[in-house]
Design an enzyme around this catalytic site. Structure first.
Site, PDB file in Angstrom:
ATOM      1  N   ASP A 243      -0.714  -3.124  -7.293  1.00 23.64           N
ATOM      2  CA  ASP A 243      -0.186  -3.851  -6.157  1.00 23.64           C
ATOM      3  C   ASP A 243       0.548  -4.939  -6.658  1.00 23.64           C
ATOM      4  O   ASP A 243       0.609  -5.270  -7.689  1.00 23.64           O
ATOM      5  CB  ASP A 243      -1.465  -4.168  -5.167  1.00 23.64           C
TER       6      ASP A 243
HETATM    7  C1  BGC Z   1       1.044  -4.985  -0.438  1.00 22.75           C
HETATM    8  C2  BGC Z   1       1.278  -3.419  -0.517  1.00 22.75           C
HETATM    9  C3  BGC Z   1       3.022  -3.286  -0.544  1.00 22.75           C
HETATM   10  C4  BGC Z   1       3.504  -4.206  -1.971  1.00 22.75           C
HETATM   11  C5  BGC Z   1       4.646  -4.072  -1.902  1.00 22.75           C
HETATM   12  C6  BGC Z   1       1.927  -5.736  -1.256  1.00 22.75           C
HETATM   13  O1  BGC Z   1       1.440  -7.054  -1.111  1.00 22.75           O
HETATM   14  O2  BGC Z   1      -0.528  -5.056  -0.618  1.00 22.75           O
HETATM   15  O3  BGC Z   1       0.695  -2.699   0.144  1.00 22.75           O
HETATM   16  O4  BGC Z   1       3.057  -1.951  -1.040  1.00 22.75           O
HETATM   17  O5  BGC Z   1       2.994  -5.478  -1.244  1.00 22.75           O
HETATM   18  O6  BGC Z   1       5.442  -4.545  -0.915  1.00 22.75           O
END
Ligand code: BGC
Length: 761
Positions: free
Chosen positions: A284
């Protein structure tokens, strides 16, 4: 009369899931020959995922993606889209780097790219897997036409705490329903062949346990038993992997003290060895660089080593891998063979997406111009939005309103709010081409009615509510629609709320308008269950609209005025008060169950009932149904046998409608205390007034399986199984099945014993 009953798939998959260790995915010759040419730095560059600036989805400032490409430090980019722009980025990677490797281009397309569908929680309320899959086809087709080849969805975290804003992104509180949704969504995104120009790689997230986040706070710690992990959190992930999701996103949160990106038990033992996953694991956003903050790594260098060795292939936005992995490999702290494995998986995904054959196939300005926002896609969005709506209350048949109403008032801050109709994570959605509730009502009523709109204040109370003006407008109108709820930004990531009441002055506004006494319906826009007990007491009709997307206002208007029947059912319980959270249908029993009214020394609150305001599976129709008792075609289930469970339903109202039955089981006696209800099926049938039909389910041994103390999913040794059927989890009737896998099988037995019980609180 046609009837349809959904079949349980997940637990079948779960039970069959103790797979042998799978050999690393076989890579194509092209991938192998490329790998053989790569320098260490080029290999590590493939593990780096860099954010562009078309969207901001995390705390780091976006960097110059071109610089990263030219330095060979980008295996993929995200937050970039648009056919021309993505074409130029691919061109740079292909023509201006030594090996010319094309890019993975990711984006968070949670519920549509440009044509925005209802938020995933709203889609889940449709309980309609075909519609959800078709919705994902729309999302994939549009995103792919804009050059995106990888989507950070589906989000399949099972969530029981609506304070967590991210419940909006998932399928609700049931692992069983969540697993079916995960399957539908992966299929819809990836299509029949990943190399097609309208297919994208799905990235299922957030692995694992993010839905159990403590106290509903985003990114918080949590404690999860092995049983809760296996039975509540993992089934949708396993279903997604079984449907060949090509990517898994490792979560921010820790499970048993180990953050997702560092969790080798989750990433290697369960995901790769047990489930045979051969796709890529991406962190993530910045999660690898957060390992020192969690207190499990000394510094970035240590974090890179730990995350990589745990099985995180790709580093989203922390630049920790590019900074540290070359040295770690040179020093021998990270085996070069493991690096090759990770690079091989990333290159193979590019190969499977067809990027080596034609890196520009998806970045097609012509398809972008014709497909994105097409009439066909808007129709799909309208249909899914209509299916997502849940009628929570409808006293004295307030709804549907008559279409000959002359003076219609739309009061409240969400009556004409484009961005809030789209909801959070609305990708490249366009608030200006979104049909708001006011516009939808105008479209449905045509020129014959006068539709007056008054926001009467702000969602969050930042402007004083014009309560007198609202009451005055209500008094001058024939019917009133109150558009209340949350801002899109009050749900989604980093939008945890400690109070789930209607924000700002909206309840005071509602009270004043309701006091006028005109036929009034409340439409709720929100990304999560709200605590609306007062509203439920005072308003004659409430329609849950979630954030319904680009066609949302039209879907709601068509439903308010009877052109569409509300068929949605809640995929998550609505608490009466935040104090009841967590509250969900498949909770464990207690030795001292709560009584319908408070009794001391029981598992009850002294100041509130123990039941939710609206239970899981709940939703009304415009007509009324009567449902009989469940009948089993045999009393006893032997090894490998299937039991048919049927229930009679009749439309006893005066409109055509869709009757729905849900099937739950409960292990009455097992070695472990089992949940009071576990969803195992849903069936529906359309009925004319006065018509009856049977809804039939099949219940198999695998439906009885749960996580056994020995460490696998299996049915129990035997015992009585309660089979509950009803319109929702709070009103079921029961038959008892004798499960005897060891005993002799018993032929058809019409002498079925049926007990009727009140729901167990
Ligand atoms: C979120 C994810 C997301 C990623 C990219 C993160 O902060 O938890 O769900 O895919 O950002 O945007």
């Amino acid at each position: 009369m046609a009837s349809f009953a959904s079949r349980p798939r997940v637990l079948i998959a779960a039970a069959a899931a103790t797979l042998a260790l799978v050999a690393p995915g076989a890579a194509s010759e092209r991938v192998e020959s490329l790998l053989a040419k790569m320098t260490l730095e080029e290999k590590v560059g493939q593990l780096n995922l860099v954010s562009g600036n078309h969207a901001v989805t995390g705390p780091f400032a976006p960097q110059d993606v071109r610089d990263a490409i030219l330095k060979g430090q980008a295996g993929g980019l995200f937050n970039v889209y648009g056919a021309e722009y993505t074409h130029s980025l691919q061109e740079m990677a292909v023509k201006e780097t030594r090996l010319g490797i094309p890019l993975l281009l990711g984006f968070d397309v949670l519920h549509g790219y440009r044509t925005i569908l209802p938020i995933p929680l709203g889609q889940a309320a449709s309980w309609d897997m075909k519609a959800i899959e078709q919705g994902e086809r729309v999302s994939a087709t549009e995103a792919a036409a804009a050059g995106v080849n990888w989507i950070f969805a589906p989000m399949v975290d099972v969530a029981r705490d609506p304070r967590w804003g991210r419940v909006a992104e998932g399928g609700g509180e049931s692992a069983w329903l969540g697993a079916q949704i995960a399957t539908a969504r992966v299929r819809g995104l990836e299509g029949s062949n990943l190399a097609n120009t309208d297919s994208v790689a799905a990235c299922v997230k957030h692995f694992a346990g993010n839905g159990a986040t403590e106290a509903g706070r985003d990114y918080s710690g949590l404690d999860l038993s092995e049983r809760a992990l296996r039975e509540q959190q993992l089934p949708p992930f396993q279903a997604a992997v079984a449907s060949r999701a090509r990517c898994v996103m490792a979560a921010f949160n820790a499970v048993d003290g180990v953050p997702g990106v560092a969790n080798d038990r989750l990433l290697r033992d369960i995901l790769r060895r047990e489930w045979g996953f051969d796709g890529i694991v991406v962190s993530d956003f910045g999660a690898i660089s957060e390992l020192p903050v969690h207190g499990v790594a000394e510094d970035g260098f240590d974090a890179a080593r730990i995350a990589f060795q745990a099985g995180t292939d790709m580093d989203m936005e922390s630049r920790t891998y590019v900074a540290s992995l070359p040295l770690l490999v040179r020093e021998g702290a990270v085996p070069g063979g493991e690096l090759d494995e990770a690079v091989r998986r990333i290159l193979q995904l590019k190969e499977d997406l067809g990027l080596f054959d034609d890196p520009y196939a998806r970045s097609d300005p012509r398809r972008e111009a014709t497909l994105i926002g097409s009439a066909e896609h808007r129709t799909a969005a309208l249909s899914l939005a209509e299916k997502s709506l849940v009628l929570l209350k409808n006293d004295r048949q307030t709804l549907p309103f008559r279409r000959d109403a002359r003076r219609v008032a739309v009061i409240g801050p969400l009556g004409d709010a484009g961005a809030d109709t789209l909801g959070p994570w609305a990708a490249h959605g366009d608030p200006d081409s979104t049909i708001t509730l006011k516009e939808g009502i105008e479209a449905v009523l045509g020129g014959s009615a006068q539709v007056s709109t008054l926001a009467a204040g702000a969602v969050d109370g930042s402007k004083p509510a014009d309560i007198a003006g609202a009451a005055k407008l209500a008094a001058q109108s024939d019917i009133v629609i109150l558009a209340l709820g949350e801002h899109a930004t009050q749900s989604g990531e980093a939008a945890s709320r400690a109070s789930l009441d209607l924000p700002g002055d909206q309840m005071a506004l509602a009270r004043a308008v309701l006091a006028v006494g005109k036929p009034t319906a409340v439409v709720l826009f929100n990304g999560r269950p709200l605590t609306v007990e007062d509203l439920d007491r005072e308003a004659p009709a409430i329609l849950e609209a979630w954030f319904p997307g680009s066609e949302g206002g039209l879907a709601v208007a068509r439903t308010l005025f009877g052109l569409n029947e509300p068929t949605g059912r809640l995929p998550i319980s609505f608490p009466r008060s935040v104090g009841q959270i967590p509250i969900y249908h498949d909770h464990l029993p207690t030795g001292r169950p709560a009584a319908p009214t408070y009794k001391p020394y029981t598992s009850a609150y002294i100041d509130l009932p123990s039941t939710p305001l609206y239970p899981f599976g709940y939703g009304l129709s415009y007509t009324r149904f009567e449902m009989g008792e469940p009948r089993l075609d045999r009393l006893r289930m032997g090894a490998g046998e299937t039991v048919r469970v049927s229930v009679d339903v009749s439309n006893v109202g005066d409109r055509r409608g869709t009757a729905q039955a849900q099937l739950y089981i409960r292990h009455r006696v097992a070695r472990l205390s089992r949940p009071v209800r576990e969803l195992r099926g849903m069936g529906r049938v359309e009925l004319e007034p006065g018509q009856s039909a049977q809804i039939v389910f099949s219940l198999t041994e695998q439906d009885l399986a749960y996580w056994q103390p020995g460490g696998r999913f299996a049915p129990p040794e035997g015992g009585p199984i309660e089979v509950h059927v009803g319109p929702d989890s709070g009103q079921t009737r029961m038959a008892v099945l004798d499960y005897r896998p060891r005993g002799p099988s018993v032929a058809h037995d019409p002498g079925v014993r049926v007990d009727t019980v009140r729901p167990t609180p």
